[in-house]
Scaffold this motif. Structure first.
Motif, PDB file in Angstrom:
ATOM      1  N   ARG A   1       0.759  -1.070   0.162  1.00  0.00           N
ATOM      2  CA  ARG A   1      -0.075   0.065   0.001  1.00  0.00           C
ATOM      3  C   ARG A   1       0.863   1.221   0.224  1.00  0.00           C
ATOM      4  O   ARG A   1       1.714   1.592   1.052  1.00  0.00           O
ATOM      5  N   SER A   2       1.065   1.904  -1.050  1.00  0.00           N
ATOM      6  CA  SER A   2       1.612   3.068  -1.113  1.00  0.00           C
ATOM      7  C   SER A   2       0.732   4.388  -0.930  1.00  0.00           C
ATOM      8  O   SER A   2      -0.443   4.117  -0.399  1.00  0.00           O
ATOM      9  N   TRP A   3       1.210   5.599  -1.020  1.00  0.00           N
ATOM     10  CA  TRP A   3       0.230   6.798  -0.707  1.00  0.00           C
ATOM     11  C   TRP A   3      -0.779   6.724  -1.608  1.00  0.00           C
ATOM     12  O   TRP A   3      -1.757   7.343  -1.290  1.00  0.00           O
ATOM     13  N   ARG A   4      -0.737   6.209  -2.820  1.00  0.00           N
ATOM     14  CA  ARG A   4      -1.654   6.475  -3.909  1.00  0.00           C
ATOM     15  C   ARG A   4      -2.574   5.189  -4.052  1.00  0.00           C
ATOM     16  O   ARG A   4      -3.889   5.420  -4.238  1.00  0.00           O
ATOM     17  N   ALA A   5      -1.945   3.938  -4.212  1.00  0.00           N
ATOM     18  CA  ALA A   5      -2.802   2.597  -4.292  1.00  0.00           C
ATOM     19  C   ALA A   5      -2.405   1.593  -3.824  1.00  0.00           C
ATOM     20  O   ALA A   5      -0.890   1.711  -3.251  1.00  0.00           O
ATOM     21  N   GLU A   6      -2.786   0.556  -3.928  1.00  0.00           N
ATOM     22  CA  GLU A   6      -2.287  -0.648  -3.590  1.00  0.00           C
ATOM     23  C   GLU A   6      -1.597  -1.410  -4.944  1.00  0.00           C
ATOM     24  O   GLU A   6      -2.318  -1.310  -5.946  1.00  0.00           O
ATOM     25  N   LYS A   7      -0.557  -2.147  -4.842  1.00  0.00           N
ATOM     26  CA  LYS A   7       0.216  -2.754  -6.020  1.00  0.00           C
ATOM     27  C   LYS A   7       0.713  -3.838  -5.420  1.00  0.00           C
ATOM     28  O   LYS A   7       1.069  -4.223  -4.273  1.00  0.00           O
ATOM     29  N   GLN A   8       0.767  -4.836  -6.570  1.00  0.00           N
ATOM     30  CA  GLN A   8       1.419  -6.203  -6.351  1.00  0.00           C
ATOM     31  C   GLN A   8       2.918  -6.118  -7.064  1.00  0.00           C
ATOM     32  O   GLN A   8       2.877  -5.599  -8.255  1.00  0.00           O
ATOM     33  N   ARG A   9       3.842  -6.549  -6.437  1.00  0.00           N
ATOM     34  CA  ARG A   9       5.109  -6.572  -6.945  1.00  0.00           C
ATOM     35  C   ARG A   9       5.788  -7.908  -6.622  1.00  0.00           C
ATOM     36  O   ARG A   9       5.528  -8.548  -5.630  1.00  0.00           O
TER      37      ARG A   9
END
Length: 333
Positions: free
Chosen positions: A159-167
């Motif tokens: 969870r970044s400041w802007r959105a959730e991402k998968q890496r």
């Protein structure tokens, strides 16, 4: 001094395998020519050290050769126990292993060194978080540490400041900064930094991760920290500071700002001084940083920031202005 340096060279070769002369010179803080003489002295003493030529060359010990060095000086023994501070080890799940290693080391030390080594544990304590802050205990920290030590890829939901991402991340290192853990990870050909507490899910993959041979965690972290601080303070402002404002500037400013601000030495007739210092990206960010000084600071430049400070100050004054009925009641009283 030279005997200590020879032992340092010997233990470095034994621990790291192949080491170049410039690397040894930097570690020992001497010239490369001095290292050449020291290597010759080790060889003359019967130590099987030899040189490998070429771009990947360096000095190394004969395969299978081991030397037992049981003598520790008092400062060295104390330093080893300073390295055993329990907080970070417990967070990584290494507290039991750390305690066992410390007990074995204590048992192996001569009687004359045990008292001082034990005193280090009693008199030094690491409290990593900032004042009035708490140390984070990220759920997935131990899993990430295990993948890091075993060179395994991990799959994370972040969870970044802007959105959730998968890496899919190749873990390169963990850093404890002001009570928070950060992961340096290899993603899509570049190195990125992730705050471990913001990792919502983490699974360790069976796929191995080949760590870049030239990656140095400490060097990366220093560069990343400077880059982040520069991004957070891209602009410069000119302010006028009262004597109290100068003291507040020193007390409230982060090290990055302190290192780059310019403060005039000579004060005016009222004791105020001019300072140029880095601030945030927008006028709003800069204003929120400078409002901490209250009336002890006056923005001189740029004009848009001066207007923003006046706008916020007027809005705050209006916010705290008593309602009309309260003013009327106060007048009657």
């Amino acid at each position: 001094m030279r005997a200590s340096r020879l032992l340092s060279i010997l233990t470095t070769l034994q621990a790291r395998g192949r080491v170049t002369a410039p690397e040894l010179a930097e570690a020992c803080e001497v010239s490369v020519r001095t290292i050449y003489r020291d290597i010759d002295a080790l060889a003359a003493a019967g130590i099987p050290v030899y040189a490998e030529r070429g771009a990947e060359g360096g000095y190394r010990l004969l395969d299978g050769y081991r030397v037992r060095l049981n003598g520790l000086s008092p400062p060295e023994a104390e330093a080893l126990f300073m390295a055993g501070l329990p907080g970070p080890a417990a967070a990584l799940g290494l507290d039991v292993a750390m305690m066992a290693a410390r007990n074995k080391l204590m048992a192996a030390l001569p009687e004359s060194l045990r008292e001082n080594a034990g005193r280090m544990q009693q008199r030094f304590h690491l409290d990593a978080p900032n004042w009035f802050g708490e140390s984070e205990e990220p759920v997935h920290l131990r899993a990430i540490a295990g993948a890091l030590l075993n060179n395994k890829l991990i799959k994370v939901r972040y969870r970044s400041w802007r959105a959730e991402k998968q890496r899919r991340v190749g873990p390169l290192g963990l850093v404890l900064k002001a009570g928070s853990w950060y992961l340096a990870g290899h993603v899509d050909g570049s190195v990125r930094t992730y705050r471990v507490a913001r990792i919502l899910d983490c699974s360790v993959l069976e796929q191995p991760f080949v760590r870049p041979a030239d990656f140095d965690l400490a060097t990366y972290w220093r560069a990343a920290t400077l880059r982040l601080e520069a991004e957070l303070h891209p602009n410069a402002v000119t302010v006028r500071l009262s004597p109290l404002g100068v003291k507040l500037l020193d007390a409230l400013s982060v090290p990055y700002v302190k290192a780059r601000m310019r403060l005039e030495y000579v004060a005016d007739a009222e004791g105020w001084r001019i300072a140029v210092l880095p601030v945030g990206k927008t006028a709003w960010h800069a204003a929120t940083e400078l409002l901490r000084f209250g009336s002890e600071a006056e923005v001189l430049d740029p004009p848009e920031l001066r207007r923003k400070m006046a706008e916020i100050a007027q809005a705050m004054a209006a916010r705290y202005e008593p309602p009309r009925r309260l003013r009327a009641t106060a007048r009657k009283a």
